[in-house]
Design a protein around this motif. Structure first.
Motif, PDB file in Angstrom:
ATOM      1  N   HIS A  46     -82.088 -41.930  14.826  1.00  0.00           N
ATOM      2  CA  HIS A  46     -80.759 -42.412  15.175  1.00  0.00           C
ATOM      3  C   HIS A  46     -80.783 -43.930  15.427  1.00  0.00           C
ATOM      4  O   HIS A  46     -79.927 -44.669  14.923  1.00  0.00           O
ATOM      5  N   ILE A  47     -81.780 -44.368  16.182  1.00  0.00           N
ATOM      6  CA  ILE A  47     -81.904 -45.813  16.457  1.00  0.00           C
ATOM      7  C   ILE A  47     -82.059 -46.574  15.134  1.00  0.00           C
ATOM      8  O   ILE A  47     -81.425 -47.603  14.913  1.00  0.00           O
ATOM      9  N   HIS A  48     -82.889 -46.023  14.252  1.00  0.00           N
ATOM     10  CA  HIS A  48     -83.101 -46.663  12.955  1.00  0.00           C
ATOM     11  C   HIS A  48     -81.780 -46.788  12.186  1.00  0.00           C
ATOM     12  O   HIS A  48     -81.446 -47.845  11.657  1.00  0.00           O
ATOM     13  N   LYS A  49     -81.016 -45.689  12.171  1.00  0.00           N
ATOM     14  CA  LYS A  49     -79.722 -45.696  11.465  1.00  0.00           C
ATOM     15  C   LYS A  49     -78.789 -46.751  12.050  1.00  0.00           C
ATOM     16  O   LYS A  49     -78.121 -47.482  11.321  1.00  0.00           O
ATOM     17  N   GLN A  50     -78.748 -46.815  13.393  1.00  0.00           N
ATOM     18  CA  GLN A  50     -77.866 -47.780  14.057  1.00  0.00           C
ATOM     19  C   GLN A  50     -78.237 -49.212  13.659  1.00  0.00           C
ATOM     20  O   GLN A  50     -77.372 -50.025  13.344  1.00  0.00           O
ATOM     21  N   ILE A  51     -79.562 -49.475  13.689  1.00  0.00           N
ATOM     22  CA  ILE A  51     -80.030 -50.832  13.361  1.00  0.00           C
ATOM     23  C   ILE A  51     -79.695 -51.169  11.909  1.00  0.00           C
ATOM     24  O   ILE A  51     -79.260 -52.270  11.593  1.00  0.00           O
ATOM     25  N   GLN A  52     -79.875 -50.177  11.035  1.00  0.00           N
ATOM     26  CA  GLN A  52     -79.552 -50.394   9.620  1.00  0.00           C
ATOM     27  C   GLN A  52     -78.073 -50.721   9.450  1.00  0.00           C
ATOM     28  O   GLN A  52     -77.691 -51.560   8.643  1.00  0.00           O
ATOM     29  N   LYS A  53     -77.266 -50.028  10.248  1.00  0.00           N
ATOM     30  CA  LYS A  53     -75.822 -50.244  10.158  1.00  0.00           C
ATOM     31  C   LYS A  53     -75.491 -51.679  10.597  1.00  0.00           C
ATOM     32  O   LYS A  53     -74.716 -52.378   9.948  1.00  0.00           O
ATOM     33  N   ARG A  54     -76.145 -52.093  11.689  1.00  0.00           N
ATOM     34  CA  ARG A  54     -75.866 -53.441  12.202  1.00  0.00           C
ATOM     35  C   ARG A  54     -76.350 -54.514  11.226  1.00  0.00           C
ATOM     36  O   ARG A  54     -75.651 -55.500  10.967  1.00  0.00           O
ATOM     37  N   THR A  55     -77.564 -54.324  10.674  1.00  0.00           N
ATOM     38  CA  THR A  55     -78.088 -55.351   9.777  1.00  0.00           C
ATOM     39  C   THR A  55     -77.369 -55.312   8.427  1.00  0.00           C
ATOM     40  O   THR A  55     -77.477 -56.257   7.647  1.00  0.00           O
ATOM     41  N   GLY A  56     -76.615 -54.257   8.187  1.00  0.00           N
ATOM     42  CA  GLY A  56     -75.786 -54.208   6.981  1.00  0.00           C
ATOM     43  C   GLY A  56     -74.641 -55.209   7.047  1.00  0.00           C
ATOM     44  O   GLY A  56     -74.069 -55.588   6.026  1.00  0.00           O
ATOM     45  N   GLU A  57     -74.326 -55.638   8.273  1.00  0.00           N
ATOM     46  CA  GLU A  57     -73.251 -56.626   8.476  1.00  0.00           C
ATOM     47  C   GLU A  57     -73.900 -57.978   8.747  1.00  0.00           C
ATOM     48  O   GLU A  57     -74.934 -58.050   9.387  1.00  0.00           O
ATOM     49  N   PRO A  58     -73.257 -59.066   8.300  1.00  0.00           N
ATOM     50  CA  PRO A  58     -73.864 -60.374   8.582  1.00  0.00           C
ATOM     51  C   PRO A  58     -73.724 -60.793  10.052  1.00  0.00           C
ATOM     52  O   PRO A  58     -72.845 -60.314  10.760  1.00  0.00           O
ATOM     53  N   PHE A  59     -74.611 -61.686  10.496  1.00  0.00           N
ATOM     54  CA  PHE A  59     -74.519 -62.274  11.831  1.00  0.00           C
ATOM     55  C   PHE A  59     -73.760 -63.590  11.706  1.00  0.00           C
ATOM     56  O   PHE A  59     -74.077 -64.417  10.842  1.00  0.00           O
ATOM     57  N   ALA A  60     -72.745 -63.759  12.535  1.00  0.00           N
ATOM     58  CA  ALA A  60     -71.963 -65.004  12.475  1.00  0.00           C
ATOM     59  C   ALA A  60     -72.602 -66.026  13.409  1.00  0.00           C
ATOM     60  O   ALA A  60     -72.724 -65.791  14.608  1.00  0.00           O
ATOM     61  N   LEU A  61     -73.025 -67.153  12.842  1.00  0.00           N
ATOM     62  CA  LEU A  61     -73.705 -68.165  13.650  1.00  0.00           C
ATOM     63  C   LEU A  61     -72.721 -69.238  14.087  1.00  0.00           C
ATOM     64  O   LEU A  61     -71.663 -69.430  13.460  1.00  0.00           O
ATOM     65  N   SER A  62     -73.082 -69.965  15.157  1.00  0.00           N
ATOM     66  CA  SER A  62     -72.145 -70.964  15.697  1.00  0.00           C
ATOM     67  C   SER A  62     -71.904 -72.101  14.706  1.00  0.00           C
ATOM     68  O   SER A  62     -70.902 -72.801  14.779  1.00  0.00           O
ATOM     69  N   SER A  63     -72.818 -72.276  13.751  1.00  0.00           N
ATOM     70  CA  SER A  63     -72.645 -73.348  12.755  1.00  0.00           C
ATOM     71  C   SER A  63     -71.598 -72.961  11.707  1.00  0.00           C
ATOM     72  O   SER A  63     -71.274 -73.757  10.832  1.00  0.00           O
ATOM     73  N   GLY A  64     -71.102 -71.732  11.781  1.00  0.00           N
ATOM     74  CA  GLY A  64     -70.134 -71.282  10.782  1.00  0.00           C
ATOM     75  C   GLY A  64     -70.792 -70.479   9.682  1.00  0.00           C
ATOM     76  O   GLY A  64     -70.124 -69.780   8.929  1.00  0.00           O
ATOM     77  N   GLN A  65     -72.122 -70.583   9.599  1.00  0.00           N
ATOM     78  CA  GLN A  65     -72.826 -69.811   8.567  1.00  0.00           C
ATOM     79  C   GLN A  65     -72.833 -68.337   8.961  1.00  0.00           C
ATOM     80  O   GLN A  65     -72.758 -68.009  10.151  1.00  0.00           O
ATOM     81  N   SER A  66     -72.903 -67.473   7.950  1.00  0.00           N
ATOM     82  CA  SER A  66     -73.149 -66.085   8.319  1.00  0.00           C
ATOM     83  C   SER A  66     -74.371 -65.612   7.544  1.00  0.00           C
ATOM     84  O   SER A  66     -74.544 -65.942   6.370  1.00  0.00           O
ATOM     85  N   LEU A  67     -75.224 -64.889   8.249  1.00  0.00           N
ATOM     86  CA  LEU A  67     -76.524 -64.529   7.687  1.00  0.00           C
ATOM     87  C   LEU A  67     -76.754 -63.036   7.770  1.00  0.00           C
ATOM     88  O   LEU A  67     -76.467 -62.419   8.790  1.00  0.00           O
ATOM     89  N   GLN A  68     -77.259 -62.492   6.694  1.00  0.00           N
ATOM     90  CA  GLN A  68     -77.588 -61.076   6.720  1.00  0.00           C
ATOM     91  C   GLN A  68     -79.106 -60.923   6.725  1.00  0.00           C
ATOM     92  O   GLN A  68     -79.807 -61.690   6.060  1.00  0.00           O
ATOM     93  N   ILE A  69     -79.596 -59.983   7.487  1.00  0.00           N
ATOM     94  CA  ILE A  69     -81.044 -59.805   7.551  1.00  0.00           C
ATOM     95  C   ILE A  69     -81.404 -58.351   7.261  1.00  0.00           C
ATOM     96  O   ILE A  69     -80.548 -57.470   7.298  1.00  0.00           O
ATOM     97  N   THR A  70     -82.692 -58.152   6.960  1.00  0.00           N
ATOM     98  CA  THR A  70     -83.214 -56.790   6.952  1.00  0.00           C
ATOM     99  C   THR A  70     -84.414 -56.791   7.897  1.00  0.00           C
ATOM    100  O   THR A  70     -84.971 -57.839   8.176  1.00  0.00           O
ATOM    101  N   VAL A  71     -84.763 -55.608   8.396  1.00  0.00           N
ATOM    102  CA  VAL A  71     -85.916 -55.538   9.289  1.00  0.00           C
ATOM    103  C   VAL A  71     -86.873 -54.453   8.817  1.00  0.00           C
ATOM    104  O   VAL A  71     -86.466 -53.495   8.175  1.00  0.00           O
TER     105      VAL A  71
END
Ligand code: C2E
Ligand code: CA
Ligand code: CA
Length: 572
Positions: free
Chosen positions: A244-269
């Motif tokens: 379940h934790i793995h699924k949740q993390i996958q769901k979150r990393t499926g969305e980009p992270f919005a950075l204060s510089s205006g960039q948005s970055l997507q990651i995988t783990v």
């Protein structure tokens, strides 16, 4: 009369003296930042001194006012304060207590001293009250630094290990499972190098805050280092199961992270999981095991989750052992060359020899190249080993051809790392010159894997070698991304059909169809085909019918020592 005056003067002087002394004590008390409370047992009298007014908005003039002090502190501190203030009830002389006030910000320290007479009856009591809020907050900060990571606000590694230890002790009594999950961002170095450490830090911090949401009584989360996090889950079931934790993390990393510089970055783990008690019973070892499998996962591709099991540990220990031995072996040159003959299918004449390296460790165990070559390729040892193999094979060929007056093709396996070196072509040409060997007697065996990253560049280099007259052979054909269509673009002379085809060619009709189409295609392109791993007469008969040019395998000759090959050449 004089006597009376004298007595009066004396009294006045004594009084003055007393006043002066009292003034002195008062000044001393006032000049420190503390408040004091004095109690005389015989008179039942209470006096407050020092900065009492700065501490409390009430007066204490008698024992009856003491409960006001209890009202000022947080509830849980009332009892300890009462015990300290009435320390004479337990016949003690001193007590000390730190209390949080009702405002939940300020801390007071009460130091209580009780004085006794010779009959051990209490006579006086002095309570010194100090504001220790500043000291406390400094301590809190130190404590914070000792337990937490400044960037993410998650637990730091040391504290995590301690908490994990507590989980494990509890799990032992309650017979529970504890899962340790190591989480590592993929390609973080690229982000850090490419976008700068400020962006890297923000990403680490944002992802850390996300992971903090999992924290509960049963789940602890820490920031281990750079882009690595670790979680420990007590009794991982239901919404805190690893899946379940793995699924949740996958769901979150499926969305980009919005950075204060205006960039948005997507990651995988990449994640590695090790479980108490299966993988280990020690906190540090569990983290280590989770790390091992996480790296194993990363090696197979990103965005993975890997679970620890015992075969993985054995494999890892084996790899580390070999790696250590390999370092020494390279240093001491513990390798020897074996050669396996190849024969033309029709004429059964000797076509060539494949040079195959052998490693005898110090206990004289043969370690298979199938085991150590992949390790040597990973840690770079393949460069010195490979260079030695090339020189040894060319030297050996020169010696045999001179001694026995024979000509055949010496086939040498080349690994991708070796091939990628800038000086590879001059290195080969230099050796041919040194041992006076014609380039046409030498064949380099390469695998499709070297073409994956840079097809054009690698082909150009191959062309350069072939233009010098050196032969190129494509090894293990059929196991890689094997597309017949790219074959015509490659400057090769020979194609080796992988042993896995030969193994099933007699029993599996679809293997036969593929094998025959490979042989025909190779013929059309003007290359030569070699079948490897031929062990049975029936396989040989089939391959002859199918039109395969050359046969290599245990049926016609195993890899052999130079002495055995010398005997074979002598008999030709
Ligand atoms: P490879 O290049 O495919 O070599 C053929 C392997 O199949 C050799 O294993 C050989 O002993 C084995 N073999 C040949 N005929 C038969 C047969 O009829 N039946 C069976 N069961 N096996 C047969 P080996 O020598 O253990 O080498 C394994 C692999 O290690 C090689 O596969 C090659 O990829 C690598 N290797 C060996 N020597 C070198 C070297 O000098 N340099 C590099 N870079 N790699 C090498
Ligand atoms: Ca080979
Ligand atoms: Ca092969």
């Amino acid at each position: 009369m004089d006597e009376m005056r004298y007595q009066m003067d004396l009294l006045k002087a004594m009084n003055q003296n007393l006043n002066r002394k009292e003034r002195m004590y008062r000044l001393i008390c006032d000049s420190v930042d503390n408040a004091f409370l004095y109690y005389a047992f015989d008179r039942d009298e209470v006096v407050t001194l020092g900065k009492w007014d700065a501490f409390f908005d009430f007066e204490v003039t008698g024992i009856k006012d003491i409960p006001n002090l209890f009202d000022a502190v947080e509830e849980s501190y009332i009892m300890p304060l009462r015990d300290a203030l009435f320390v004479e009830k337990t016949n003690q002389e001193k007590a000390c207590v730190e209390c949080l006030l009702k405002d939940r910000r300020n801390w007071l320290k009460f130091v209580v001293n009780v004085f006794y007479d010779e009959k051990h009856q209490p006579t006086d009591k002095v309570v010194c009250i100090e504001n220790i809020s500043k000291l406390k907050s400094q301590n809190d900060e130190l404590e914070y630094m000792a337990y937490y990571d400044g960037l993410t606000g998650l637990y730091n590694r040391n504290y995590f290990v301690r908490l994990l230890g507590e989980f494990l002790r509890k799990a032992e009594t309650e017979k529970c499972i504890v899962s340790v999950i190591l989480i590592d961002m993929d390609d973080f170095k690229k982000i850090n190098d490419g976008l700068g450490i400020v962006v890297g830090d923000e990403l680490v911090q944002q992802f850390g805050s996300y992971l903090k949401e999992f924290q509960s009584e049963q789940v602890i989360v820490c920031h281990m280092s750079s882009d690595v996090y670790c979680m420990a889950v007590y009794d991982p079931v239901g919404s805190r199961s690893v899946e379940h934790i793995h699924k949740q993390i996958q769901k979150r990393t499926g969305e980009p992270f919005a950075l204060s510089s205006g960039q948005s970055l997507q990651i995988t783990v990449s994640m590695g999981v090790a479980e108490y008690p299966e993988a280990s019973t020690s906190a540090l070892e569990l983290i280590n095991c989770a790390e091992i499998v996480m790296f194993k996962g990363k090696g197979m591709g990103k965005n993975t989750i890997q679970y620890f099991d015992t075969p993985i540990l054995n494999e890892f220990i084996h790899t580390v052992e070999i790696e250590n031995k390999l370092r020494e072996a390279v240093f001491q040159n513990n390798f020897i060359m074996y050669f396996q003959p190849q024969y033309f299918t029709e004429s059964r004449r000797l076509r060539g020899m494949e040079a195959l390296v052998r490693w005898k460790d110090e206990e004289n165990h043969m370690i298979s190249p199938a085991t150590f070559i992949p390790i040597a390729e990973k840690n770079g040892a393949i460069i010195p080993i490979g260079n030695w193999v090339v020189e040894q094979s060319i030297r050996q060929y020169a010696q045999w051809s001179e001694q026995y007056g024979v000509h055949f093709i010496m086939s040498i396996n080349i690994s991708a790392l070796q091939y990628g070196r800038d000086n590879f072509v001059p290195f080969i040409l230099g050796l041919l010159e040194k041992y006076k060997v014609s380039p046409s007697q030498i064949e380099l065996e390469i695998t499709e894997s070297i073409l994956i990253n840079d097809f054009e560049g690698v082909s150009a280099k191959l062309r350069q070698l072939r233009d010098c007259g050196i032969r190129i052979s494509l090894d293990d054909f059929g196991t890689g991304f094997s597309s017949l269509s790219y074959l015509k673009k490659l400057p090769i002379n020979t194609l080796k059909i992988d042993k896995s085809f030969i193994d099933t060619v007699l029993t599996d009709s679809s293997t036969r169809i593929i094998t025959e189409s490979i042989i025909n295609m190779v013929k059309t392109l003007g290359f030569e085909s070699i079948a490897e791993g031929v062990e049975q007469e029936e396989q040989l008969a089939y391959l002859r019918r199918a039109g395969c040019d050359v046969i290599q395998g245990y049926l016609l000759g195993k890899p052999q020592s130079p002495e055995e090959i010398a005997a074979l050449l002598q008999g030709l």
